[in-house]
Motif scaffolding. Structure first.
Motif, short mmCIF file in Angstrom:
data_model
loop_
_atom_site.label_atom_id
_atom_site.label_comp_id
_atom_site.label_asym_id
_atom_site.label_seq_id
_atom_site.Cartn_x
_atom_site.Cartn_y
_atom_site.Cartn_z
N ASN A 223 0.84 -1.21 0.00
CA ASN A 223 0.00 0.00 0.00
C ASN A 223 0.87 1.25 0.00
N ILE A 224 0.95 1.90 -1.15
CA ILE A 224 1.79 3.09 -1.31
C ILE A 224 0.96 4.34 -1.03
N GLU A 225 1.53 5.26 -0.25
CA GLU A 225 0.85 6.54 0.02
C GLU A 225 1.87 7.66 -0.07
N LEU A 226 1.58 8.63 -0.93
CA LEU A 226 2.45 9.79 -1.12
C LEU A 226 1.65 11.07 -0.93
N PHE A 227 2.39 12.16 -0.71
CA PHE A 227 1.79 13.48 -0.49
C PHE A 227 2.46 14.48 -1.43
N MET A 228 1.71 15.47 -1.85
CA MET A 228 2.30 16.55 -2.63
C MET A 228 3.29 17.32 -1.76
N GLU A 229 4.39 17.74 -2.36
CA GLU A 229 5.45 18.39 -1.59
C GLU A 229 5.09 19.81 -1.17
N GLU A 230 4.43 20.54 -2.04
CA GLU A 230 4.14 21.94 -1.75
C GLU A 230 2.81 22.08 -1.03
N LEU B 154 -2.51 2.54 -4.30
CA LEU B 154 -1.81 3.82 -4.38
C LEU B 154 -2.74 4.95 -3.94
N THR B 155 -2.24 5.79 -3.05
CA THR B 155 -2.97 6.98 -2.62
C THR B 155 -2.06 8.19 -2.77
N LEU B 156 -2.59 9.25 -3.37
CA LEU B 156 -1.86 10.51 -3.49
C LEU B 156 -2.70 11.61 -2.83
N ASN B 157 -2.17 12.18 -1.75
CA ASN B 157 -2.86 13.23 -1.01
C ASN B 157 -2.25 14.60 -1.31
N ASP B 158 -2.93 15.64 -0.86
CA ASP B 158 -2.30 16.95 -0.89
C ASP B 158 -1.21 16.97 0.18
N ASN B 159 -0.73 18.13 0.58
CA ASN B 159 0.41 18.21 1.47
C ASN B 159 0.08 18.07 2.95
N LEU B 160 -1.21 18.04 3.29
CA LEU B 160 -1.59 18.13 4.70
C LEU B 160 -2.02 16.79 5.28
N ILE B 161 -1.74 16.62 6.58
CA ILE B 161 -2.15 15.43 7.31
C ILE B 161 -2.81 15.87 8.61
N ASN B 162 -3.85 15.17 9.00
CA ASN B 162 -4.53 15.50 10.25
C ASN B 162 -3.69 14.97 11.40
N GLU B 163 -3.13 15.89 12.19
CA GLU B 163 -2.19 15.48 13.24
C GLU B 163 -2.86 14.74 14.39
#
Length: 309
Positions: free
Chosen positions: A241-248, A278-287
């Motif tokens: 299960n691959i998960e990436l985030f946008m850098e900016e 595969l999941t591609l999110n924006d740059n933010l994560i709920n802390e």
């Protein structure tokens, strides 16, 4: 297990696991409602800055204070649990209070590497750690061990996958989680900043390896590899299960990047066989809940996994 389900299950706590009277359906609805409209709705940070700090479990405030005060007892109880039940030594990375006790995030030592959790009951009225009643979520540790064994057996193939993902994030404006976040709030088997592995309990290929390891964790790697039943392997049993985030910070998930990864994976011959999501999110994560999944996230997965044979 995805991040949302992971949080829901931990938040339910021991009342369900130990047969308490809490109603699961109502509890899950309450968590979903709180996640959507309550205090955790907008608690987002940049994924590059997230280390697991701020992660909470539902109604865990009281137990969290006790667990912090009795941290040595909690850690010893968890280490003893893994040694007695699985003959595995673990490092404790994080302790988070839940409604009935403490959820403890650990990392295995030794060649079979994985992250997982255990739950330590705490009597709130007596402020007492119930060290002899430690439990884990059903099947979670076992799945983590199987994933760690897969990584050990196919170390060369996973190294090839790691190299590809390292190159991909360097050449494109995407990132993974921090290693601190993986350690402190990961708990989902073999994990890297870019992916985690899950293995089916019905996986016949890894079963003889798993059985040998549980019988003797010091079994040489060469013997474990020899016991892998390759003829029984099915790509459906191993999920990567691959998960990436946008850098900016203000970038939206890029569909072109999302589609490039499956194309690349299918053109490679040296990576692990299995079913990839595969999941591609924006740059933010709920802390607060360790989740980057949002309405704008892009996903490829069930039922259309990327199958590498």
């Amino acid at each position: 297990m995805n991040r949302k389900n992971k949080w829901i299950i931990y938040g339910i706590g021991l009342s369900i696991l130990l047969g308490g009277c809490m109603n699961m359906d109502n509890e899950i609805k309450n968590v979903d409602s709180k996640e959507a409209t309550g205090p955790y709705k907008d608690t987002f940070v940049r994924v590059q800055d997230y280390t697991g700090e701020g992660y909470v479990l539902r109604n865990g405030e009281d137990a969290d204070k006790i667990a912090e005060e009795k941290s040595d007892e909690v850690q010893k109880a968890v280490k003893d649990f893994f040694m007695e039940k699985y003959k595995i030594d673990v490092i404790v990375h994080n302790i988070v209070g839940n409604v009935d006790g403490a959820t403890v995030f650990v990392e295995s030592t030794g060649p079979v590497h994985f992250y997982t959790t255990a739950i330590v009951p705490i009597s709130l009225s007596e402020e007492k750690v119930k060290a002899d009643e430690v439990v884990s979520l059903e099947g979670e540790v076992e799945s983590a061990i199987r994933g760690g064994l897969y990584h050990l057996i196919f170390e060369k193939e996973f190294a090839e996958l790691d190299q590809y993902l390292d190159t991909f994030v360097k050449e494109h404006k995407v990132v993974g989680r921090t290693i601190e976040a993986v350690e402190n709030v990961g708990g989902t088997g073999y994990m890297t900043p870019y992916y985690f592995i899950t293995s089916s309990s019905s996986d016949k290929a890894i079963k003889p390896v798993y059985d040998s390891f549980l019988e003797n964790p010091d079994t040489p790697v060469s013997e474990l590899k020899a016991q892998f039943a390759e003829d029984e392997f099915s790509v459906e049993d191993l999920k990567i299960n691959i998960e990436l985030f946008m850098e900016e910070k203000d970038s939206e998930p890029n569909e072109e990047l999302l589609n490039q990864i499956p194309s690349d994976l299918k053109g490679m011959t040296g990576i692990p066989k299995g079913s990839y999501s595969l999941t591609l999110n924006d740059n933010l994560i709920n802390e607060k809940v360790d989740d980057g999944l949002k309405d704008n996230s892009l996903e490829i997965g069930f039922p259309d996994y990327i199958e590498i044979n």
